[in-house]
Design a protein around this motif. Structure first.
Motif, mmCIF file in Angstrom:
data_model
loop_
_atom_site.group_PDB
_atom_site.id
_atom_site.type_symbol
_atom_site.label_atom_id
_atom_site.label_comp_id
_atom_site.label_asym_id
_atom_site.label_seq_id
_atom_site.Cartn_x
_atom_site.Cartn_y
_atom_site.Cartn_z
ATOM 1 N N MET A 48 -20.228 -9.867 -17.890
ATOM 2 C CA MET A 48 -21.317 -10.692 -17.394
ATOM 3 C C MET A 48 -21.219 -10.858 -15.890
ATOM 4 N N VAL A 49 -22.370 -10.868 -15.241
ATOM 5 C CA VAL A 49 -22.409 -11.130 -13.811
ATOM 6 C C VAL A 49 -23.215 -12.404 -13.596
ATOM 7 N N VAL A 50 -22.629 -13.328 -12.846
ATOM 8 C CA VAL A 50 -23.286 -14.603 -12.573
ATOM 9 C C VAL A 50 -23.672 -14.603 -11.103
ATOM 10 N N ASP A 51 -24.961 -14.732 -10.820
ATOM 11 C CA ASP A 51 -25.408 -14.727 -9.430
ATOM 12 C C ASP A 51 -25.461 -16.165 -8.924
ATOM 13 N N MET A 52 -24.459 -16.520 -8.118
ATOM 14 C CA MET A 52 -24.351 -17.916 -7.703
ATOM 15 C C MET A 52 -25.394 -18.314 -6.670
ATOM 16 N N SER A 53 -26.007 -17.311 -6.022
ATOM 17 C CA SER A 53 -27.026 -17.694 -5.045
ATOM 18 C C SER A 53 -28.273 -18.215 -5.755
ATOM 19 N N LYS A 54 -28.404 -17.827 -7.033
ATOM 20 C CA LYS A 54 -29.590 -18.266 -7.773
ATOM 21 C C LYS A 54 -29.276 -19.418 -8.733
ATOM 22 N N MET A 55 -28.002 -19.754 -8.813
ATOM 23 C CA MET A 55 -27.599 -20.742 -9.824
ATOM 24 C C MET A 55 -27.896 -22.171 -9.378
ATOM 25 N N THR A 56 -28.437 -22.961 -10.300
ATOM 26 C CA THR A 56 -28.656 -24.385 -10.008
ATOM 27 C C THR A 56 -28.100 -25.214 -11.166
ATOM 28 N N ASP A 57 -27.957 -26.482 -10.937
ATOM 29 C CA ASP A 57 -27.464 -27.363 -11.997
ATOM 30 C C ASP A 57 -28.406 -27.368 -13.193
ATOM 31 N N GLN A 58 -29.668 -27.216 -12.903
ATOM 32 C CA GLN A 58 -30.650 -27.216 -13.985
ATOM 33 C C GLN A 58 -30.420 -26.005 -14.905
ATOM 34 N N VAL A 59 -30.224 -24.837 -14.285
ATOM 35 C CA VAL A 59 -29.963 -23.632 -15.078
ATOM 36 C C VAL A 59 -28.687 -23.827 -15.900
ATOM 37 N N LEU A 60 -27.667 -24.359 -15.237
ATOM 38 C CA LEU A 60 -26.387 -24.569 -15.929
ATOM 39 C C LEU A 60 -26.594 -25.435 -17.170
ATOM 40 N N ASP A 61 -27.300 -26.522 -16.988
ATOM 41 C CA ASP A 61 -27.488 -27.436 -18.117
ATOM 42 C C ASP A 61 -28.245 -26.771 -19.267
ATOM 43 N N GLU A 62 -29.243 -25.969 -18.914
ATOM 44 C CA GLU A 62 -29.994 -25.261 -19.953
ATOM 45 C C GLU A 62 -29.089 -24.292 -20.712
ATOM 46 N N CYS A 63 -28.283 -23.553 -19.970
ATOM 47 C CA CYS A 63 -27.390 -22.569 -20.595
ATOM 48 C C CYS A 63 -26.412 -23.270 -21.544
ATOM 49 N N ILE A 64 -25.838 -24.347 -21.048
ATOM 50 C CA ILE A 64 -24.845 -25.056 -21.848
ATOM 51 C C ILE A 64 -25.484 -25.583 -23.135
ATOM 52 N N ALA A 65 -26.661 -26.191 -22.959
ATOM 53 C CA ALA A 65 -27.341 -26.756 -24.119
ATOM 54 C C ALA A 65 -27.680 -25.657 -25.130
ATOM 55 N N ALA A 66 -28.173 -24.523 -24.627
ATOM 56 C CA ALA A 66 -28.582 -23.437 -25.527
ATOM 57 C C ALA A 66 -27.391 -22.938 -26.333
ATOM 58 N N CYS A 67 -26.260 -22.723 -25.645
ATOM 59 C CA CYS A 67 -25.064 -22.211 -26.340
ATOM 60 C C CYS A 67 -24.584 -23.218 -27.370
ATOM 61 N N HIS A 68 -24.448 -24.445 -26.951
ATOM 62 C CA HIS A 68 -23.865 -25.430 -27.854
ATOM 63 C C HIS A 68 -24.774 -25.749 -29.029
ATOM 64 N N ARG A 69 -26.090 -25.615 -28.815
ATOM 65 C CA ARG A 69 -27.014 -25.779 -29.944
ATOM 66 C C ARG A 69 -26.860 -24.619 -30.919
ATOM 67 N N GLU A 70 -26.820 -23.436 -30.353
ATOM 68 C CA GLU A 70 -26.710 -22.213 -31.160
ATOM 69 C C GLU A 70 -25.459 -22.227 -32.045
ATOM 70 N N HIS A 71 -24.364 -22.776 -31.508
ATOM 71 C CA HIS A 71 -23.087 -22.666 -32.230
ATOM 72 C C HIS A 71 -22.580 -23.964 -32.813
ATOM 73 N N ASN A 72 -23.448 -24.929 -32.952
ATOM 74 C CA ASN A 72 -23.037 -26.200 -33.565
ATOM 75 C C ASN A 72 -21.853 -26.845 -32.864
ATOM 76 N N VAL A 73 -21.863 -26.799 -31.542
ATOM 77 C CA VAL A 73 -20.786 -27.470 -30.809
ATOM 78 C C VAL A 73 -21.251 -28.897 -30.537
ATOM 79 N N PRO A 74 -20.603 -29.867 -31.152
ATOM 80 C CA PRO A 74 -21.090 -31.240 -31.001
ATOM 81 C C PRO A 74 -20.625 -31.894 -29.701
#
Ligand code: SF4
Ligand code: SF4
Lengths: 266, 385
Positions: free
Chosen positions: A51-77
């Protein structure tokens, strides 16, 4: 299904590596179109996922969306308690993500900026080396897998991973506080876990097998192009390789020799 | 010979019952952990091993130290130790049972424990640790029991026992070396990532184990008709003295590497342990206590006049045990995890149930030790009579 979960994962892994999983699936759903379809859905046939993470485009909003999507997908409470926390993907400031590379004059735009962290799916993963039961193992396609149904909970892998990428179920995740997790389990398709086992990011192996991108990448894509790019590092023509060719990237703790496969464009 | 274990004085039975009570409390706490999970301990995502694994490490050392009486007797034909080898061997058995129990209570999913055998991973040190510990325990049970039976019957033990004894000598070194390898080969854990770990483990084992053995000898002498002997205790005192000196020396080697190189990663855990990091210093008072007792022990052990007086030697032994126990059973594990891979500090402190479970296991160890010693001492008394 007549096989246990682990056999299933193994077959998936093997067939994914050989490009059979996707092809077979396509054959089944759309006979005759398999070859054409595979070109558009090459996700099932990587040899070394990265995976390549482009930090120039990264924002806290994107981070939060990614985290939420993963944890929802995998039942991480959400356990509401940092001591017992389970996380597959999370954020951390530059200073703490790269503690040994931080300096007084580090590029200002990255100071205090949050980075996206997941398991690096290391090329030479110490977590697999130390696991006494092979509950964590490396697949042929580079994904470091975790079988929560074989793990004995010795937590040796947590001591061995120098990236803090593994979590342990200190309590029963099914008893996660209702106020914080009103809709748990969030994805009935994904197995829930018991207490006493380790878990971690698996690059969404179960989604790859269906030709889908990892959940975090999909979420990031909704927010903008190429913030997170997932692909086959072994294929010189893959998107990830193109990005690595054209940008300067860093990895976490390369000096330890584990060979992380998550790259950060800075 | 087990019949010897059931004929005892009131004090003997009182002691055993007290131990059983502690075992019961420990077991009750374990049931609580069984249903609630390891969340009832002080461990966390950042400090994922704690008190239990520290105790495992410490008692592997005690077990390995049995070799300090076996080796001089069999390899150097130091006759005097013949009287007490059995005590070293039985101490090893009790210590290993404790190690096994500490591993078991630490596992998140105990019912799957056999997965280590069903899906073995020869690259995992934990797999080898399990093998060497179990074999060592078997060796000590077989050797100790057979030698003692022969002694009781007044006949020499069989030849094959001798072979096992020779095997058990390098085996004792191996158990503590392999335990050190659990720690010493992990990337990014600077406090543990040191080639001298196995050597440090052995030196601390060879002072703390014999120190415990001296205390046990003094207790046996006081409460039974069997006298382990003046010379034996004096020689053990010498062993403790040398091993403690080497142990402290090795620790200074670690300090030199970390602080002369000035590499932050190597300095941080030691700073955390002794002076604290970012205002977190929960272990510092303990580590200074360990340092203080190490100093006391060294003075009392190095000066021949004090070392040779059994009562002062006993004090020195207690100091050695406190010092090595804090260093290895308490500081070693958090020191590897703090600061965490993100250079953040999450502290660790054992909880009350965690302590009671540990106390229950210690009680189990002492129960086994008491029964085995009772048998051994009764046979010795009988033979002498
Ligand atoms: S990041 Fe950690 S858990 Fe992931 S593969 Fe590397 S060592 Fe293993
Ligand atoms: S906790 Fe589970 S996955 Fe980790 S090393 Fe132990 S058995 Fe393997």
């Amino acid at each position: 299904m007549g096989m246990d979960r682990r056999q299933f994962l193994k077959v998936m892994g093997l067939s994914t590596a050989l490009g059979l999983g996707g092809k077979a699936a396509w054959d089944f759903f759309a006979p005759g179109q398999a070859e054409a379809a595979l070109k558009e859905a090459p996700l099932t046939e990587g040899k070394k996922w990265g995976m390549v993470v482009d930090m120039s485009k990264m924002t806290d909003q994107v981070l939060d969306e990614c985290i939420a999507a993963c944890h929802r997908e995998h039942n991480v409470p959400d356990l509401g308690n940092s001591k017992e926390e389970v996380k597959w993907i999370w954020k951390e400031t530059y200073e703490h993500t790269f503690p040994e590379q931080e300096h007084e004059y580090s590029v200002e735009k990255y100071r205090h900026k949050n980075f996206l962290l997941i398991c690096n799916h290391c090329t030479n993963p110490p977590c697999c080396r130390v696991c006494p039961t092979k509950a964590t193992w490396k697949r042929e396609d580079g994904i470091v897998m975790m079988d929560q149904h074989r793990c004995i909970g010795c937590r040796f892998c947590m001591a061995a991973c120098p990236f803090g990428a593994r979590s342990f179920n200190w309590g029963d995740p099914r008893k996660a506080p209702k106020e914080l997790n009103p809709d748990f389990p969030t994805n009935p398709q994904y197995p829930t876990r018991s207490k006493g086992v380790v878990e971690k990011c698996t690059f969404c192996a179960e989604r790859l097998a269906k030709g889908k991108l990892p959940a975090c990448v999909e979420a990031a894509n909704r927010m903008g192009p190429n913030i997170l790019t997932f692909g086959d590092l072994d294929d010189p023509e893959s998107e990830v390789r193109k990005l690595l060719r054209s940008h300067y990237t860093i990895r976490r703790k390369p000096e330890l020799g584990t060979g992380p496969n998550v790259y950060y464009i800075v | 010979m087990l019949d010897k274990a059931i004929k005892g004085s009131q004090a003997y039975w009182g002691w055993l019952i007290a131990l059983v009570v502690l075992m019961g409390i420990g077991f009750a706490c374990y049931l609580y952990q069984w249903f609630e999970g390891l969340r009832i301990t002080g461990m966390s995502r950042d400090v994922s091993w704690g008190f239990y694994i520290g105790q495992l490490t410490y008692f592997v050392g005690v077990a390995a130290s049995g070799v300090m009486v076996v080796l001089p007797y069999y390899l150097h034909d130091y006759k005097a130790f013949g009287r007490i080898t059995i005590m070293g061997e039985f101490l090893a058995v009790a210590a290993i049972v404790m190690c096994g129990l500490f591993v078991m209570v630490d596992l998140g999913y105990l019912p799957r424990m056999l997965n280590i055998m069903l899906y073995p991973n020869p690259k995992s040190i934990l797999f080898w640790d399990m093998i060497v510990l179990n074999v060592y325990m078997l060796l000590n049970i077989i050797i100790g029991w057979n030698v003692l039976s022969a002694e009781r019957k007044g006949v020499p033990y069989q030849k094959w026992i001798k072979v096992l004894i020779y095997i058990s000598i390098p085996w004792a070194f191996s158990i503590h070396t392999v335990t050190a390898f659990l720690y010493a080969g992990l990337p990014g854990r600077h406090y543990w990532l040191t080639a001298i770990m196995a050597a440090r483990f052995l030196s601390s084992a060879f002072c703390s184990g014999p120190a415990l053995l001296i205390l046990l000898c003094l207790i046996v002498k006081k409460f039974t008709k069997f006298d382990p002997g003046k010379e034996q205790i004096r020689t053990l005192g010498g062993i403790v003295a040398y091993a403690m000196i080497i142990n402290v020396f090795f620790f200074f080697l670690e300090l030199f590497t970390a602080f002369y190189s000035q590499i932050p990663g190597h300095m941080h855990p030691i700073q955390y342990l002794f002076v604290g990091l970012e205002g977190h210093n929960r272990l510092a008072p303990w580590m200074w206590t360990a340092a203080f007792f190490a100093l006391v022990a060294l003075i009392l052990l190095i000066v021949p006049a004090t070392r040779r007086r059994p009562d002062v030697l006993a004090v020195a032994c207690v100091a050695v045990i406190i010092s090595t126990w804090i260093d290895k059973g308490f500081g070693l594990v958090p020191g590897g995890f703090i600061p965490n891979p993100f250079e953040r500090v999450t502290e660790y402190w054992p909880t009350v149930p965690e302590i009671f479970i540990s106390v229950g296991i210690w009680a189990t160890g002492f129960f086994i030790l008491t029964v085995l010693y009772k048998v051994a001492v009764s046979v010795k008394e009988e033979v002498a009579a």
